[in-house]
Design a protein around this motif. Structure first.
Motif, PDB file in Angstrom:
ATOM      1  N   ARG A 314      -6.392   5.985  -1.733  1.00 55.21           N
ATOM      2  CA  ARG A 314      -6.083   7.419  -1.666  1.00 55.21           C
ATOM      3  C   ARG A 314      -4.602   7.661  -1.964  1.00 55.21           C
ATOM      4  O   ARG A 314      -4.244   8.619  -2.668  1.00 55.21           O
ATOM      5  CB  ARG A 314      -6.451   7.976  -0.291  1.00 55.21           C
ATOM      6  CG  ARG A 314      -7.946   7.990  -0.006  1.00 55.21           C
ATOM      7  CD  ARG A 314      -8.236   8.417   1.419  1.00 55.21           C
ATOM      8  NE  ARG A 314      -7.916   9.833   1.622  1.00 55.21           N
ATOM      9  CZ  ARG A 314      -8.808  10.818   1.537  1.00 55.21           C
ATOM     10  NH1 ARG A 314     -10.076  10.546   1.253  1.00 55.21           N
ATOM     11  NH2 ARG A 314      -8.450  12.066   1.738  1.00 55.21           N
ATOM     12  N   ALA A 315      -3.760   6.784  -1.427  1.00 52.46           N
ATOM     13  CA  ALA A 315      -2.328   6.934  -1.673  1.00 52.46           C
ATOM     14  C   ALA A 315      -2.010   6.751  -3.149  1.00 52.46           C
ATOM     15  O   ALA A 315      -1.202   7.493  -3.732  1.00 52.46           O
ATOM     16  CB  ALA A 315      -1.550   5.927  -0.826  1.00 52.46           C
ATOM     17  N   ALA A 316      -2.626   5.762  -3.783  1.00 51.77           N
ATOM     18  CA  ALA A 316      -2.372   5.514  -5.203  1.00 51.77           C
ATOM     19  C   ALA A 316      -2.838   6.677  -6.066  1.00 51.77           C
ATOM     20  O   ALA A 316      -2.228   6.995  -7.086  1.00 51.77           O
ATOM     21  CB  ALA A 316      -3.069   4.225  -5.633  1.00 51.77           C
ATOM     22  N   LEU A 317      -3.919   7.329  -5.663  1.00 51.56           N
ATOM     23  CA  LEU A 317      -4.456   8.454  -6.428  1.00 51.56           C
ATOM     24  C   LEU A 317      -3.636   9.728  -6.247  1.00 51.56           C
ATOM     25  O   LEU A 317      -3.626  10.602  -7.127  1.00 51.56           O
ATOM     26  CB  LEU A 317      -5.902   8.731  -6.006  1.00 51.56           C
ATOM     27  CG  LEU A 317      -6.943   7.695  -6.449  1.00 51.56           C
ATOM     28  CD1 LEU A 317      -8.215   7.846  -5.626  1.00 51.56           C
ATOM     29  CD2 LEU A 317      -7.248   7.852  -7.936  1.00 51.56           C
ATOM     30  N   SER A 318      -2.960   9.843  -5.125  1.00 48.76           N
ATOM     31  CA  SER A 318      -2.274  11.096  -4.801  1.00 48.76           C
ATOM     32  C   SER A 318      -0.757  10.975  -4.729  1.00 48.76           C
ATOM     33  O   SER A 318      -0.067  11.950  -4.418  1.00 48.76           O
ATOM     34  CB  SER A 318      -2.796  11.628  -3.455  1.00 48.76           C
ATOM     35  OG  SER A 318      -2.586  10.670  -2.427  1.00 48.76           O
ATOM     36  N   GLY A 319      -0.222   9.772  -4.990  1.00 48.29           N
ATOM     37  CA  GLY A 319       1.224   9.596  -4.958  1.00 48.29           C
ATOM     38  C   GLY A 319       1.790   9.357  -3.574  1.00 48.29           C
ATOM     39  O   GLY A 319       2.988   9.559  -3.354  1.00 48.29           O
ATOM     40  N   GLY A 320       0.953   8.890  -2.629  1.00 47.11           N
ATOM     41  CA  GLY A 320       1.426   8.653  -1.271  1.00 47.11           C
ATOM     42  C   GLY A 320       1.943   7.232  -1.075  1.00 47.11           C
ATOM     43  O   GLY A 320       1.995   6.427  -2.014  1.00 47.11           O
ATOM     44  N   ARG A 321       2.313   6.914   0.153  1.00 47.66           N
ATOM     45  CA  ARG A 321       2.824   5.587   0.489  1.00 47.66           C
ATOM     46  C   ARG A 321       1.685   4.683   0.929  1.00 47.66           C
ATOM     47  O   ARG A 321       0.769   5.115   1.638  1.00 47.66           O
ATOM     48  CB  ARG A 321       3.865   5.683   1.608  1.00 47.66           C
ATOM     49  CG  ARG A 321       5.123   6.439   1.216  1.00 47.66           C
ATOM     50  CD  ARG A 321       6.123   6.461   2.362  1.00 47.66           C
ATOM     51  NE  ARG A 321       6.530   5.109   2.741  1.00 47.66           N
ATOM     52  CZ  ARG A 321       7.351   4.842   3.760  1.00 47.66           C
ATOM     53  NH1 ARG A 321       7.840   5.829   4.491  1.00 47.66           N
ATOM     54  NH2 ARG A 321       7.669   3.594   4.032  1.00 47.66           N
ATOM     55  N   THR A 322       1.732   3.430   0.516  1.00 48.27           N
ATOM     56  CA  THR A 322       0.685   2.481   0.874  1.00 48.27           C
ATOM     57  C   THR A 322       1.020   1.774   2.183  1.00 48.27           C
ATOM     58  O   THR A 322       2.163   1.750   2.630  1.00 48.27           O
ATOM     59  CB  THR A 322       0.497   1.434  -0.239  1.00 48.27           C
ATOM     60  OG1 THR A 322       1.736   0.742  -0.446  1.00 48.27           O
ATOM     61  CG2 THR A 322       0.044   2.096  -1.528  1.00 48.27           C
ATOM     62  N   ARG A 323      -0.029   1.175   2.776  1.00 52.32           N
ATOM     63  CA  ARG A 323       0.105   0.457   4.038  1.00 52.32           C
ATOM     64  C   ARG A 323      -0.029  -1.047   3.804  1.00 52.32           C
ATOM     65  O   ARG A 323      -0.539  -1.489   2.772  1.00 52.32           O
ATOM     66  CB  ARG A 323      -0.971   0.930   5.027  1.00 52.32           C
ATOM     67  CG  ARG A 323      -0.835   2.389   5.433  1.00 52.32           C
ATOM     68  CD  ARG A 323      -2.096   2.910   6.106  1.00 52.32           C
ATOM     69  NE  ARG A 323      -2.517   2.064   7.223  1.00 52.32           N
ATOM     70  CZ  ARG A 323      -3.661   2.239   7.892  1.00 52.32           C
ATOM     71  NH1 ARG A 323      -4.486   3.214   7.544  1.00 52.32           N
ATOM     72  NH2 ARG A 323      -3.973   1.432   8.889  1.00 52.32           N
ATOM     73  N   THR A 324       0.413  -1.829   4.773  1.00 52.79           N
ATOM     74  CA  THR A 324       0.381  -3.288   4.674  1.00 52.79           C
ATOM     75  C   THR A 324      -0.823  -3.843   5.420  1.00 52.79           C
ATOM     76  O   THR A 324      -1.122  -3.418   6.542  1.00 52.79           O
ATOM     77  CB  THR A 324       1.673  -3.891   5.252  1.00 52.79           C
ATOM     78  OG1 THR A 324       2.785  -3.442   4.472  1.00 52.79           O
ATOM     79  CG2 THR A 324       1.622  -5.407   5.221  1.00 52.79           C
ATOM     80  N   PHE A 325      -1.495  -4.806   4.789  1.00 51.09           N
ATOM     81  CA  PHE A 325      -2.622  -5.473   5.428  1.00 51.09           C
ATOM     82  C   PHE A 325      -2.117  -6.725   6.138  1.00 51.09           C
ATOM     83  O   PHE A 325      -1.475  -7.581   5.530  1.00 51.09           O
ATOM     84  CB  PHE A 325      -3.672  -5.853   4.382  1.00 51.09           C
ATOM     85  CG  PHE A 325      -4.834  -6.634   4.938  1.00 51.09           C
ATOM     86  CD1 PHE A 325      -5.511  -6.207   6.071  1.00 51.09           C
ATOM     87  CD2 PHE A 325      -5.258  -7.810   4.317  1.00 51.09           C
ATOM     88  CE1 PHE A 325      -6.578  -6.916   6.590  1.00 51.09           C
ATOM     89  CE2 PHE A 325      -6.336  -8.531   4.822  1.00 51.09           C
ATOM     90  CZ  PHE A 325      -6.992  -8.081   5.962  1.00 51.09           C
TER      91      PHE A 325
END
Length: 720
Positions: A314-325
């Motif tokens: 969702r972040a990649a599609l909307s320009g948001g920040r990603t989380r760490t696994f």
């Protein structure tokens, strides 16, 4: 209220692994407006790893361990492409798919698991890998059936003495024992001991295997696998009629042929699960390698990664920040021991017993319930004050797609009564499958138009079905398809997605019409509330085309396809149809019928069974030809699963109108009034001709069924 948010980004999930299945569930609960979701997977279901040993042992049925991707995709509003991905073009942002054009992506994720196909002499011909799971499970079911019926010796070899190999060996031995057979199962391990567990757990596994009579060959090097034995270096051969490879995890070959960053064929990902150096691609599950936190191949990590993957897509599609696994360092191993007993190991401690199996079963069932219990997404409530009649219409079932969305026959007939009488070159107009025109050369041309409200989200499959559906009118008149014009309504979307969608539709339509001997020559496209695909088609015939008026007393009725597609599609819309049932029906619906039409072109009368159901189209022949029809219920082919759905009360929105318009007394079978999309050809012909036609169809791999006969009368239909 219709959602008018335009589609601007394509998200493609390659593979139906555990993580992607959980993403689909979450996406359906909270979709990202503007994103179009696509799933590519070889089959309509995906097996759940945790329940495979229980299925092999006989504790679970096939349906118990299969994740229904068709239902999940319907829940998520995703299109499902049933095919294999074979490559990735990262420059063009396209997934290469077997049997169809490439699928474009803006963001994509790969979750295709691993394979256990081993590079050993004779393996490809005489063995099966434990993964992919669905392939192995199917082969095992066939072998167990042969053993049970005395057609094969109960000799099994399992290559690999790790947890997976031992677990499957115990499951297979238990299943054969329960069938009253004395199994001969041997585990072949290259190392000096069972691997993947600590000393205490190893001792428990050896004890359980001994109790089931399983043999163990250690320090065994395989020379070659033959049809009835596994040859070993410096050891006696292992006799085997069924050989399973479970030694390690191997990547799918097509991944190695891409330019993706890899470690031993596994895709390297970063802490946010994106592929190293490419933030438009993600990978998860067994096909991925996590250099930041190396872990063994285990389904538990894919399940734990799913929420992070969902958030990051969702972040990649909307320009948001990603989380760490951050995967856990230690995890609980629950290992089935053949019967309803299991062993648990963690931190070097191990315990075994029936209670642990019940615990494992509860965990597995909870996971499957999580993916099976899909909430019904309620439509927004109607306004408080509405015009009279609105509430009654809204109280009905949601409007079906395909032919289930047609206007009722009675309403349509009344409207057509006002058309002017035909004249000039027009030989026949409304009332038959297509209009008939004389041509200057002395022959005839037929012309028809059809369009379908979308029943699936995939433009390619929907185009194929719509093209076959439109061509049915030409085929039913014995004419040779000539040209087609497309009439398209696309959902509101960006220019880039318009181009992608139109390319897919055009390529698919061209293929279908080319197969039928026709050309796609243009058309018209607009944007609207939902995807609708239609075609105007023409065909030629040197003499007067076949109509519904030529049937004769004594003719029998031949039907080329099953009925019941309407009820299956209605159940699909409700999320209550099994994925395999839906996929099977769609596969038949998108298959052209040019060969059937050629075989049946000498029929006295013919039509195609579409929106007005089998009874409605039989009655059309009867009324036009002055005949009665006797239909034989046991002879009428029905799509698998349709009868059970109909008996549960599932029906297309057009079915009640069909029943009323057909005016057939005494017929209670709702499937006879079920509207068909891309339905079969219905031909009236002498019995001997019909029998020859069915034999000819069988040689071509096509279906044909004699379902009734015609006698002199006034349009009455009876069902016996």
């Amino acid at each position: 209220m219709q959602n008018d948010v335009p589609l601007t980004r394509d998200l493609v999930l390659v593979g139906g692994g555990h993580a992607h299945a959980l993403v689909l569930k979450a996406w359906g609960m909270d979709p990202l407006p503007g994103a179009r979701l696509t799933v590519i997977n070889p089959g309509p279901t995906a097996p759940y790893t945790g329940m495979l040993p229980g299925h092999v042992a006989g504790h679970y049925g096939r349906d118990d361990l299969e994740i229904d991707l068709v239902r999940l995709c319907r829940h998520a509003g995703a299109r499902l492409i049933l095919s294999k991905a074979t490559g990735i073009d990262r420059q063009a942002h396209e997934i290469i798919v077997d049997g169809r054009g490439p699928v474009a992506y803006d963001i994509a994720s790969i979750d295709i698991g691993i394979t256990a196909q081993m590079d050993l002499p004779g393996f490809a011909d005489h063995a099966v890998g434990a993964k992919p799971l669905d392939v192995y499970a199917a082969r095992w079911r066939d072998f167990l059936d042969q053993v049970t019926h005395g057609k094969a010796e109960p000799k099994v070899a399992v290559i690999g003495g790790g947890v997976a190999g031992c677990e499957l060996a115990m499951a297979m031995a238990f299943a054969m024992t329960q069938a009253g057979i004395s199994p001969q199962v041997t585990v072949i391990e290259a190392g000096p001991q069972i691997s993947g567990v600590g000393p205490r757990a190893r001792a428990m596994l050896l004890s359980a295997m001994t109790d089931l009579g399983i043999g163990l060959r250690l320090n065994a090097r395989i020379e070659r696998i033959e049809a009835q034995q596994v040859l070993l270096n410096d050891q006696d051969p292992v006799s085997a009629r069924f050989c399973v490879g479970a030694a390690g995890a191997f990547p799918h070959e097509w991944i190695a042929q891409t330019d993706l960053p890899q470690k031993d064929g596994f895709i390297e990902v970063g802490p946010d699960l994106s592929i190293a150096g490419d933030n438009t691609l993600f990978a998860v599950g067994d096909c991925a390698h996590m250099p930041f936190a190396p872990r063994p191949k285990a389904g538990v990590f894919a399940v734990r990664a799913a929420p992070i993957l969902h958030a990051n897509l969702r972040a990649a599609l909307s320009g948001g920040r990603t989380r760490t696994f951050r995967p856990q360092k230690n995890y609980l191993k629950l290992i089935s021991l053949g019967g309803k007993s299991a062993m648990a190991e963690k931190y070097g401690l191990a315990f075994a017993g029936p209670l642990l199996w019940r615990w494992k079963n509860r965990i597995d069932q909870a996971f499957m319930d999580r993916l099976d219990e899909l909430p019904v997404m309620k439509a927004p409530p109607a306004p408080t004050q509405v015009a009279s009649g609105v509430q009654e219409i809204l109280a009905d079932k949601p409007l079906c797609g395909g032919c289930g969305a047609k206007v009722g026959g009675g309403v349509l007939s009344d409207a057509l009564c006002d058309l002017p009488k035909i004249s000039g070159d027009v030989v026949a107009g409304a009332g038959d499958d297509a209009a008939i025109l004389r041509t200057p050369g002395g022959g005839f041309q037929v012309m028809s138009a059809d369009h379908l409200r979308s029943i699936v989200h995939d433009p390619v499959q929907m185009t194929r079905i719509a093209a076959v559906h439109a061509l049915g009118d030409v085929w039913a008149m014995g004419a040779k398809p000539q040209v087609a014009l497309a009439s398209l309504i696309l959902p509101r979307m960006s220019a880039a997605l318009q181009a992608r969608t139109l390319r897919e539709i055009t390529q698919s339509a061209t293929e279908v019409f080319h197969t039928a001997g026709a050309q796609l020559v243009g058309g018209h496209t607009t944007m609207g509330a939902e995807m609708t695909i239609g075609f105007t088609v023409t065909g030629t015939h040197p003499t007067m085309p076949i109509t519904v008026t030529g049937a004769q007393p004594g003719d029998v009725l031949v039907l080329t396809r099953p009925i019941g597609s309407g009820v299956i599609m209605a159940a699909h819309m409700q999320g209550s149809a099994e994925g395999r049932i839906v996929a099977n029906a769609l596969q038949i619906m998108e298959r052209p019928q040019h060969r059937e039409a050629e075989v049946l072109r000498q029929a006295h009368a013919m039509t195609d069974v579409t929106g007005f159901g089998l009874a409605g189209h039989v009655r059309a022949i009867c009324l036009a030809s002055g005949l009665d029809a006797e239909l034989w219920q046991s002879a009428i082919p029905i799509y698998p699963g349709a009868r059970a759905l109909s008996d549960r009360g599932v029906a297309s929105t057009l079915m009640p109108s069909n029943r009323a318009d057909a005016a057939v007394a005494g017929i209670e079978d709702a499937l006879l009034f079920d509207p068909q999309t891309a339905g079969g050809l219905l031909a009236a012909m002498p019995r001997k001709d019909a029998e020859r036609a069915i034999a000819a169809l069988a040689k071509l791999g096509c279906g044909g069924h004699i379902i009734g006969r015609l006698e002199t009368g006034a349009g009455t239909i009876t069902l016996i």
